[in-house]
Write a protein that holds these residues in place. Structure first.
Motif, PDB file in Angstrom:
ATOM      1  N   PRO A   1       0.794  -1.236   0.000  1.00  0.00           N
ATOM      2  CA  PRO A   1       0.000   0.000   0.000  1.00  0.00           C
ATOM      3  C   PRO A   1       0.829   1.289   0.000  1.00  0.00           C
ATOM      4  CG  PRO A   1      -0.945  -1.559   1.536  1.00  0.00           C
ATOM      5  CD  PRO A   1       0.384  -2.128   1.085  1.00  0.00           C
ATOM      6  N   PHE A   2       2.101   1.187   0.359  1.00  0.00           N
ATOM      7  CA  PHE A   2       2.986   2.346   0.342  1.00  0.00           C
ATOM      8  C   PHE A   2       3.076   2.943  -1.063  1.00  0.00           C
ATOM      9  CE2 PHE A   2       7.556   3.953   0.563  1.00  0.00           C
ATOM     10  CZ  PHE A   2       7.265   5.068   1.327  1.00  0.00           C
ATOM     11  N   PHE A   3       2.869   2.133  -2.084  1.00  0.00           N
ATOM     12  CA  PHE A   3       3.013   2.558  -3.470  1.00  0.00           C
ATOM     13  C   PHE A   3       1.728   3.146  -4.051  1.00  0.00           C
ATOM     14  CE2 PHE A   3       6.625  -0.042  -2.677  1.00  0.00           C
ATOM     15  CZ  PHE A   3       7.634   0.497  -3.448  1.00  0.00           C
ATOM     16  N   THR A   4       0.712   3.343  -3.221  1.00  0.00           N
ATOM     17  CA  THR A   4      -0.538   3.995  -3.625  1.00  0.00           C
ATOM     18  C   THR A   4      -0.772   5.145  -2.665  1.00  0.00           C
ATOM     19  OG1 THR A   4      -1.443   1.869  -4.345  1.00  0.00           O
ATOM     20  CG2 THR A   4      -3.010   3.669  -3.994  1.00  0.00           C
ATOM     21  N   LEU A   5      -0.899   6.367  -3.192  1.00  0.00           N
ATOM     22  CA  LEU A   5      -1.145   7.498  -2.311  1.00  0.00           C
ATOM     23  C   LEU A   5      -2.471   7.306  -1.587  1.00  0.00           C
ATOM     24  CD1 LEU A   5       0.067  10.657  -4.260  1.00  0.00           C
ATOM     25  CD2 LEU A   5       1.209   9.399  -2.445  1.00  0.00           C
ATOM     26  N   GLN A   6      -2.413   7.457  -0.283  1.00  0.00           N
ATOM     27  CA  GLN A   6      -3.574   7.190   0.560  1.00  0.00           C
ATOM     28  C   GLN A   6      -4.517   8.390   0.597  1.00  0.00           C
ATOM     29  OE1 GLN A   6      -3.986   3.978   1.881  1.00  0.00           O
ATOM     30  NE2 GLN A   6      -2.298   3.777   0.410  1.00  0.00           N
ATOM     31  N   PRO A   7      -5.838   8.128   0.615  1.00  0.00           N
ATOM     32  CA  PRO A   7      -6.815   9.227   0.583  1.00  0.00           C
ATOM     33  C   PRO A   7      -6.940   9.991   1.910  1.00  0.00           C
ATOM     34  CG  PRO A   7      -7.948   7.107   0.624  1.00  0.00           C
ATOM     35  CD  PRO A   7      -6.472   6.823   0.500  1.00  0.00           C
ATOM     36  N   ASN A   8      -6.702   9.334   3.032  1.00  0.00           N
ATOM     37  CA  ASN A   8      -6.814   9.989   4.331  1.00  0.00           C
ATOM     38  C   ASN A   8      -5.691  11.014   4.471  1.00  0.00           C
ATOM     39  OD1 ASN A   8      -5.866  10.164   7.290  1.00  0.00           O
ATOM     40  ND2 ASN A   8      -7.985   9.415   7.454  1.00  0.00           N
ATOM     41  N   VAL A   9      -6.055  12.246   4.803  1.00  0.00           N
ATOM     42  CA  VAL A   9      -5.091  13.347   4.854  1.00  0.00           C
ATOM     43  C   VAL A   9      -3.936  13.071   5.812  1.00  0.00           C
ATOM     44  CG1 VAL A   9      -4.791  15.813   5.377  1.00  0.00           C
ATOM     45  CG2 VAL A   9      -6.831  15.039   4.169  1.00  0.00           C
ATOM     46  N   ASP A  10      -4.232  12.615   7.035  1.00  0.00           N
ATOM     47  CA  ASP A  10      -3.173  12.342   8.012  1.00  0.00           C
ATOM     48  C   ASP A  10      -2.251  11.223   7.540  1.00  0.00           C
ATOM     49  OD1 ASP A  10      -4.145  14.331   9.700  1.00  0.00           O
ATOM     50  OD2 ASP A  10      -5.389  12.932  10.853  1.00  0.00           O
ATOM     51  N   THR A  11      -2.858  10.171   7.013  1.00  0.00           N
ATOM     52  CA  THR A  11      -2.073   9.036   6.510  1.00  0.00           C
ATOM     53  C   THR A  11      -1.213   9.467   5.331  1.00  0.00           C
ATOM     54  OG1 THR A  11      -3.823   7.534   7.212  1.00  0.00           O
ATOM     55  CG2 THR A  11      -2.211   6.659   5.665  1.00  0.00           C
ATOM     56  N   ARG A  12      -1.783  10.273   4.447  1.00  0.00           N
ATOM     57  CA  ARG A  12      -1.042  10.732   3.270  1.00  0.00           C
ATOM     58  C   ARG A  12       0.145  11.594   3.680  1.00  0.00           C
ATOM     59  NH1 ARG A  12      -2.684  13.062  -2.564  1.00  0.00           N
ATOM     60  NH2 ARG A  12      -3.871  11.151  -2.560  1.00  0.00           N
ATOM     61  N   GLN A  13      -0.019  12.455   4.674  1.00  0.00           N
ATOM     62  CA  GLN A  13       1.086  13.296   5.129  1.00  0.00           C
ATOM     63  C   GLN A  13       2.249  12.441   5.655  1.00  0.00           C
ATOM     64  OE1 GLN A  13       0.401  16.157   3.368  1.00  0.00           O
ATOM     65  NE2 GLN A  13       1.831  16.845   4.919  1.00  0.00           N
ATOM     66  N   LYS A  14       1.918  11.418   6.433  1.00  0.00           N
ATOM     67  CA  LYS A  14       2.951  10.506   6.947  1.00  0.00           C
ATOM     68  C   LYS A  14       3.595   9.743   5.792  1.00  0.00           C
ATOM     69  CE  LYS A  14       0.737   9.975  11.414  1.00  0.00           C
ATOM     70  NZ  LYS A  14      -0.082   9.127  12.244  1.00  0.00           N
ATOM     71  N   GLN A  15       2.771   9.337   4.838  1.00  0.00           N
ATOM     72  CA  GLN A  15       3.277   8.608   3.681  1.00  0.00           C
ATOM     73  C   GLN A  15       4.215   9.498   2.847  1.00  0.00           C
ATOM     74  OE1 GLN A  15       0.324   7.684   0.703  1.00  0.00           O
ATOM     75  NE2 GLN A  15       1.446   5.859   0.017  1.00  0.00           N
ATOM     76  N   LEU A  16       3.820  10.736   2.611  1.00  0.00           N
ATOM     77  CA  LEU A  16       4.668  11.652   1.841  1.00  0.00           C
ATOM     78  C   LEU A  16       5.973  11.942   2.572  1.00  0.00           C
ATOM     79  CD1 LEU A  16       2.120  14.183   0.302  1.00  0.00           C
ATOM     80  CD2 LEU A  16       3.509  12.477  -0.895  1.00  0.00           C
ATOM     81  N   ALA A  17       5.896  12.074   3.888  1.00  0.00           N
ATOM     82  CA  ALA A  17       7.119  12.279   4.677  1.00  0.00           C
ATOM     83  C   ALA A  17       8.054  11.080   4.516  1.00  0.00           C
ATOM     84  CB  ALA A  17       6.784  12.512   6.145  1.00  0.00           C
TER      85      ALA A  17
END
Length: 188
Positions: free
Chosen positions: A13-29
């Motif tokens: 799932p790391f290779f798909t940008l997540q829709p949840n804003v908080d999760t996406r921010q952590k993922q982008l970081a």
């Protein structure tokens, strides 16, 4: 020394940008940290967006997942906002990756210049990135593009250097037009 991948790299799932804003921010970081670490480890200074998708950093063949070009652009934009990336063209297809911020590079290169007795000296970009003085250095091992970018950083915190156009500095290398051999920098 081989590159150490973070745990997320093997999590599909790391290779798909997540829709949840908080999760996406952590993922982008996490993506930003991974991209910068990878570029630093492999001494990469420029990236092409289209080529990046096939690069191991964005393409994990083990889990058969790769980040989409659109998601790579989102990661690159996040890096740009943090001051770690600068677009090299208007189409945003190539970028300069600065795994150190320009101010950090400026300070590091100034220390290196002082340590090597290069103050008030003119050097071609080719000499700085490939010369005998750079071998065995823990850094800076910088690219021509990085040095030219740093020469534009205003004081304070920038590199105390003046970027020189083609001319006298370039003739020191026999007039070769390639790879920064006709562009130079003078350190102050």
């Amino acid at each position: 020394m081989s590159f150490e991948w973070p745990w997320q790299y093997n999590f599909p799932p790391f290779f798909t940008l997540q829709p949840n804003v908080d999760t996406r921010q952590k993922q982008l970081a996490a993506w930003c940290s991974l991209a910068l670490s990878y570029c630093r480890h492999h001494k990469l200074y420029t990236l092409d967006v289209m080529e990046a998708q096939e690069s191991p950093v964005f393409n994990n063949k083990k889990v058969e997942r790769k980040l989409s070009v659109e998601a790579i652009q989102v990661v690159f934009e996040e890096l740009r906002k943090k001051g770690n990336l600068e677009w090299l063209d208007k189409n945003k297809s190539r970028c300069l990756v600065m795994w150190r911020r320009p101010e950090e590079w400026g300070k590091l290169i100034h220390q290196w210049v002082s340590r090597n007795g290069m103050v008030n000296s003119v050097f071609t970009l080719y000499e700085l990135s490939n010369g005998d003085d750079t071998e065995g250095e823990a850094s800076p091992a910088f690219s021509c593009v990085t040095v030219m970018r740093l020469a534009r950083v205003p004081r304070p915190g920038g590199l105390d250097a003046a970027a020189l156009a083609a001319g006298a500095a370039g003739r020191r290398q026999g007039g070769d037009h390639h790879h920064g051999r006709r562009k130079g920098v003078k350190f102050f």
